[in-house]
Scaffold this motif. Sequence first.
Motif, PDB file in Angstrom:
ATOM      1  N   ALA A 103       0.831  -1.044  -0.081  1.00  0.00           N
ATOM      2  CA  ALA A 103       0.082  -0.106   0.075  1.00  0.00           C
ATOM      3  C   ALA A 103       0.851   1.315  -0.001  1.00  0.00           C
ATOM      4  O   ALA A 103       0.537   2.136  -0.825  1.00  0.00           O
ATOM      5  CB  ALA A 103      -0.840   0.141   1.128  1.00  0.00           C
TER       6      ALA A 103
ATOM      7  N   GLU B 202       2.701   1.770  -3.506  1.00  0.00           N
ATOM      8  CA  GLU B 202       2.023   2.246  -4.415  1.00  0.00           C
ATOM      9  C   GLU B 202       1.514   3.415  -4.167  1.00  0.00           C
ATOM     10  O   GLU B 202       1.409   4.287  -5.266  1.00  0.00           O
ATOM     11  CB  GLU B 202       0.707   1.111  -4.524  1.00  0.00           C
ATOM     12  CG  GLU B 202      -0.471   1.386  -5.475  1.00  0.00           C
ATOM     13  CD  GLU B 202       0.362   1.429  -7.031  1.00  0.00           C
ATOM     14  OE1 GLU B 202       0.017   1.964  -8.121  1.00  0.00           O
ATOM     15  OE2 GLU B 202       1.212   0.548  -7.211  1.00  0.00           O
ATOM     16  N   CYS B 203       1.132   4.119  -3.056  1.00  0.00           N
ATOM     17  CA  CYS B 203       0.829   5.410  -2.788  1.00  0.00           C
ATOM     18  C   CYS B 203       1.719   6.102  -3.146  1.00  0.00           C
ATOM     19  O   CYS B 203       1.754   7.365  -3.774  1.00  0.00           O
ATOM     20  CB  CYS B 203       0.583   5.482  -1.141  1.00  0.00           C
ATOM     21  SG  CYS B 203      -0.117   7.038  -0.799  1.00  0.00           S
TER      22      CYS B 203
ATOM     23  N   TYR C  51       4.203   5.661  -5.325  1.00  0.00           N
ATOM     24  CA  TYR C  51       4.161   5.838  -6.857  1.00  0.00           C
ATOM     25  C   TYR C  51       3.024   6.688  -7.409  1.00  0.00           C
ATOM     26  O   TYR C  51       3.274   7.535  -8.151  1.00  0.00           O
ATOM     27  CB  TYR C  51       3.959   4.541  -7.309  1.00  0.00           C
ATOM     28  CG  TYR C  51       3.956   4.273  -8.889  1.00  0.00           C
ATOM     29  CD1 TYR C  51       2.652   4.344  -9.644  1.00  0.00           C
ATOM     30  CD2 TYR C  51       5.162   4.523  -9.707  1.00  0.00           C
ATOM     31  CE1 TYR C  51       2.611   4.463 -10.836  1.00  0.00           C
ATOM     32  CE2 TYR C  51       5.032   4.448 -10.975  1.00  0.00           C
ATOM     33  CZ  TYR C  51       4.046   4.494 -11.847  1.00  0.00           C
ATOM     34  OH  TYR C  51       3.798   4.603 -13.191  1.00  0.00           O
ATOM     35  N   GLN C  52       1.858   6.532  -7.001  1.00  0.00           N
ATOM     36  CA  GLN C  52       0.663   7.427  -7.568  1.00  0.00           C
ATOM     37  C   GLN C  52       0.901   8.876  -7.303  1.00  0.00           C
ATOM     38  O   GLN C  52       0.298   9.590  -7.842  1.00  0.00           O
ATOM     39  CB  GLN C  52      -0.712   6.916  -7.069  1.00  0.00           C
ATOM     40  CG  GLN C  52      -0.801   5.258  -7.477  1.00  0.00           C
ATOM     41  CD  GLN C  52      -1.217   5.134  -8.863  1.00  0.00           C
ATOM     42  OE1 GLN C  52      -1.416   6.154  -9.440  1.00  0.00           O
ATOM     43  NE2 GLN C  52      -1.012   4.004  -9.442  1.00  0.00           N
TER      44      GLN C  52
ATOM     45  N   CYS D  68       3.162  10.909  -0.307  1.00  0.00           N
ATOM     46  CA  CYS D  68       2.904  10.078   0.381  1.00  0.00           C
ATOM     47  C   CYS D  68       4.176   9.622   1.308  1.00  0.00           C
ATOM     48  O   CYS D  68       4.564   8.339   1.389  1.00  0.00           O
ATOM     49  CB  CYS D  68       2.605   8.788  -0.553  1.00  0.00           C
ATOM     50  SG  CYS D  68       1.411   7.697   0.428  1.00  0.00           S
TER      51      CYS D  68
ATOM     52  N   ILE E 263      -6.345   2.390  -0.148  1.00  0.00           N
ATOM     53  CA  ILE E 263      -5.179   1.773  -0.919  1.00  0.00           C
ATOM     54  C   ILE E 263      -4.905   0.642   0.232  1.00  0.00           C
ATOM     55  O   ILE E 263      -4.029  -0.380  -0.075  1.00  0.00           O
ATOM     56  CB  ILE E 263      -3.681   2.429  -1.251  1.00  0.00           C
ATOM     57  CG1 ILE E 263      -3.256   1.640  -2.245  1.00  0.00           C
ATOM     58  CG2 ILE E 263      -3.269   3.069  -0.163  1.00  0.00           C
ATOM     59  CD1 ILE E 263      -3.674   1.488  -3.539  1.00  0.00           C
TER      60      ILE E 263
ATOM     61  N   GLY F 105      -4.714  -3.241  -0.194  1.00  0.00           N
ATOM     62  CA  GLY F 105      -3.051  -3.941  -0.060  1.00  0.00           C
ATOM     63  C   GLY F 105      -3.523  -5.132   0.809  1.00  0.00           C
ATOM     64  O   GLY F 105      -2.826  -6.328   0.618  1.00  0.00           O
TER      65      GLY F 105
ATOM     66  N   ARG G 102      -0.756  -2.357  -9.430  1.00  0.00           N
ATOM     67  CA  ARG G 102      -0.456  -1.113  -9.984  1.00  0.00           C
ATOM     68  C   ARG G 102      -1.855  -0.563 -10.606  1.00  0.00           C
ATOM     69  O   ARG G 102      -2.011   0.785 -10.480  1.00  0.00           O
ATOM     70  CB  ARG G 102       0.515  -1.171 -11.177  1.00  0.00           C
ATOM     71  CG  ARG G 102       0.935   0.097 -11.913  1.00  0.00           C
ATOM     72  CD  ARG G 102       1.325   1.161 -11.285  1.00  0.00           C
ATOM     73  NE  ARG G 102       2.019   1.144 -10.095  1.00  0.00           N
ATOM     74  CZ  ARG G 102       3.360   1.058  -9.829  1.00  0.00           C
ATOM     75  NH1 ARG G 102       4.003   1.012 -11.010  1.00  0.00           N
ATOM     76  NH2 ARG G 102       4.134   0.955  -8.777  1.00  0.00           N
TER      77      ARG G 102
ATOM     78  N   GLY H 277      -3.969   0.495  -7.971  1.00  0.00           N
ATOM     79  CA  GLY H 277      -3.719   2.168  -7.671  1.00  0.00           C
ATOM     80  C   GLY H 277      -4.088   3.115  -8.486  1.00  0.00           C
ATOM     81  O   GLY H 277      -4.571   4.252  -8.176  1.00  0.00           O
ATOM     82  N   HIS H 278      -4.042   2.774  -9.791  1.00  0.00           N
ATOM     83  CA  HIS H 278      -4.468   3.744 -10.745  1.00  0.00           C
ATOM     84  C   HIS H 278      -5.952   3.971 -10.573  1.00  0.00           C
ATOM     85  O   HIS H 278      -6.432   5.274 -10.514  1.00  0.00           O
ATOM     86  CB  HIS H 278      -4.283   3.138 -12.336  1.00  0.00           C
ATOM     87  CG  HIS H 278      -2.915   3.242 -12.705  1.00  0.00           C
ATOM     88  ND1 HIS H 278      -2.333   4.554 -12.705  1.00  0.00           N
ATOM     89  CD2 HIS H 278      -1.853   2.699 -13.410  1.00  0.00           C
ATOM     90  CE1 HIS H 278      -1.120   4.471 -13.273  1.00  0.00           C
ATOM     91  NE2 HIS H 278      -0.936   3.056 -13.557  1.00  0.00           N
TER      92      HIS H 278
ATOM     93  N   LYS I  11      -6.508   6.203  -7.436  1.00  0.00           N
ATOM     94  CA  LYS I  11      -5.995   7.616  -7.658  1.00  0.00           C
ATOM     95  C   LYS I  11      -7.293   8.082  -8.713  1.00  0.00           C
ATOM     96  O   LYS I  11      -7.256   9.390  -8.375  1.00  0.00           O
ATOM     97  CB  LYS I  11      -4.707   7.241  -8.673  1.00  0.00           C
ATOM     98  CG  LYS I  11      -4.007   8.732  -8.935  1.00  0.00           C
ATOM     99  CD  LYS I  11      -3.799   9.483  -7.635  1.00  0.00           C
ATOM    100  CE  LYS I  11      -2.913  10.867  -7.996  1.00  0.00           C
ATOM    101  NZ  LYS I  11      -3.233  11.794  -8.829  1.00  0.00           N
TER     102      LYS I  11
END
Lengths: 351, 314
Positions: free
Chosen positions: A74, A77-78, A80-81, A89, A115, A119, A228, A231-232, A235
């Motif tokens: 989580a 990914e946070c 990354y986004q 994040c 997220i 996760g 991913r 996550g998208h 977002k």
Amino acid sequence: MSPRSCLRSLRLLVFAVFSAAASNWLYLAKLSSVGSISEEETCEKLKGLIQRQVQMCKRNLEVMDSVRRGAQLAIEECQYQFRNRRWNCSTLDSLPVFGKVVTQGTREAAFVYAISSAGVAFAVTRACSSGELEKCGCDRTVHGVSPQGFQWSGCSDNIAYGVAFSQSFVDVRERSKGASSSRALMNLHNNEAGRKAILTHMRVECKCHGVSGSCEVKTCWRAVPPFRQVGHALKEKFDGATEVEPRRVGSSRALVPRNAQFKPHTDEDLVYLEPSPDFCEQDIRSGVLGTRGRTCNKTSKAIDGCELLCCGRGFHTAQVELAERCGCRFHWCCFVKCRQCQRLVEMHTCR
Amino acid sequence: MGVGRSARGRGGAASGVLLALAAALLAAGSASEYDYVSFQSDIGSYQSGRFYTKPPQCVDIPVDLRLCHNVGYKKMVLPNLLEHETMAEVKQQASSWVPLLNKNCHMGTQVFLCSLFAPVCLDRPIYPCRWLCEAVRDSCEPVMQFFGFYWPEMLKCDKFPEGDVCIAMTPPNTTEASKPQGTTVCPPCDNELKSEAIIEHLCASEFALRMKIKEVKKENGDKKIVPKKKKPLKLGPIKKKELKRLVLFLKNGADCPCHQLDNLSHNFLIMGRKVKSQYLLTAIHKWDKKNKEFKNFMKRMKNHECPTFQSVFK
């Protein structure tokens, strides 16, 4: 015990005392991945768990490594986004992991809760499929011949188990507050939206194993999407999140859009109660690092552009020489040989 | 036509080289000395999707992985690049490609197929070059079609890298000339008379018969072969009652030369497979007890067991 470990334990103890009221299980992500959660005494020592979660930990010891992996997933990914946003994040070494960004009812908190529950559901489901968790395994209800005519086979992901465990573990804190808290309602909604983001993106994966790779014979299984993709999806829900306020509906309380002209949110949308700060200046007490020193994109007009990311304070420009591999070629047999190339690039950082 | 396809293949190789040079030239600085990507080190890069079921590992290529055991390297990554998760699955899926190797339709066939079925152990997955895939496909698919096969989805060339690092074996003879296809080639008849190859073909075929031929005639672009006497060695999809009225087809082979059929007075070893409702010939040999290789085949056939892969898909 090494001096560093002593110091770390002492620091953790101090923070635990002050942060007990705002504990957050995401701290599991900070645990060393070398050790495994395999004894009941370990549950008592985990920071960030409320008592009900400690009890669940003891009863489900074998699942806790997946919960930790879910927390790590989580956070990664946070980050990354949100990599190009003012709040990216970033995590702290203390509790709560994200600072006050998460304890306030902001849009960012909505994403973090969604997220995080996703996760856990994801990591537990995968542990089922890999055989790591013996109590669940594959989804055996998926078998036989599908309506499309292919044979169900392989290991269909047991998402029902992952979702149920995520609900039990992650939601328990909110339910322990009682249904009257607006913040609890917000968290429960966003937790569920996170799990829905996986459920609505479940897909069928297939393998052709007829003669010469043809699809005369094909077997398929149901699979969770790559994280991913989850996550998208979340977002996008974050970008279109709905600001809500508590209101009495019948004999209970519900969250309704603050602006009556907006259409009601769905179970899959994210909701928030408080507007976000601008995240421009550092505020250590709130866990906000500010944007000073962040790399920005001079040519972009979006949030990652220097004007917006630096909050109008301007930016520094520097020439940086990057060393990277180039011209990689495979040589028979068998190695890859690359060259080292230097590249001069302009790097811009916020003042 | 063959030359045209070869030219396209070479063009692909040339463009790959040009792209590599372009990448080097675009760098503002100068290139310094080479460094090697590590060999057989941490292969965590392979983690994605279904591979989490079995973490990737570097394993020996077994002797009975006939497609790849002599490809030129000895270890492979499992799961492979076709998402085969167990060695049993790799063997089962690779076995149907072995007869194509024996056709020698393109010198890069084995390198191409094995880069996917038995990928080399490097720190990240490396796919075959798109131009190699296209060259092999263009040379080999016409041969495959004689057996009722088409280029499969899993080997579609547009999914392979162009310009990025990729696998190709630079042929020692750069003036490669593939055999012209069509009118002068008859794949089911162009089989090498070697006992090992016949055994492998027998295992890859669905049925096998010893039989005499009554007549051969043309029908809809195929050669139609009408048997006289037949003795099944391997029935496969043929039902007993169908055996009486069995008719075989040499697909797309109405006018291709098949020297075995020049003289119909012999017994023949016939191998084939069923495609829809047609029984297609995949190999024909004269039943020649005097031939050393054929005699060796008959001896080996008595106690040779074809691999069974039933347990792969439960």
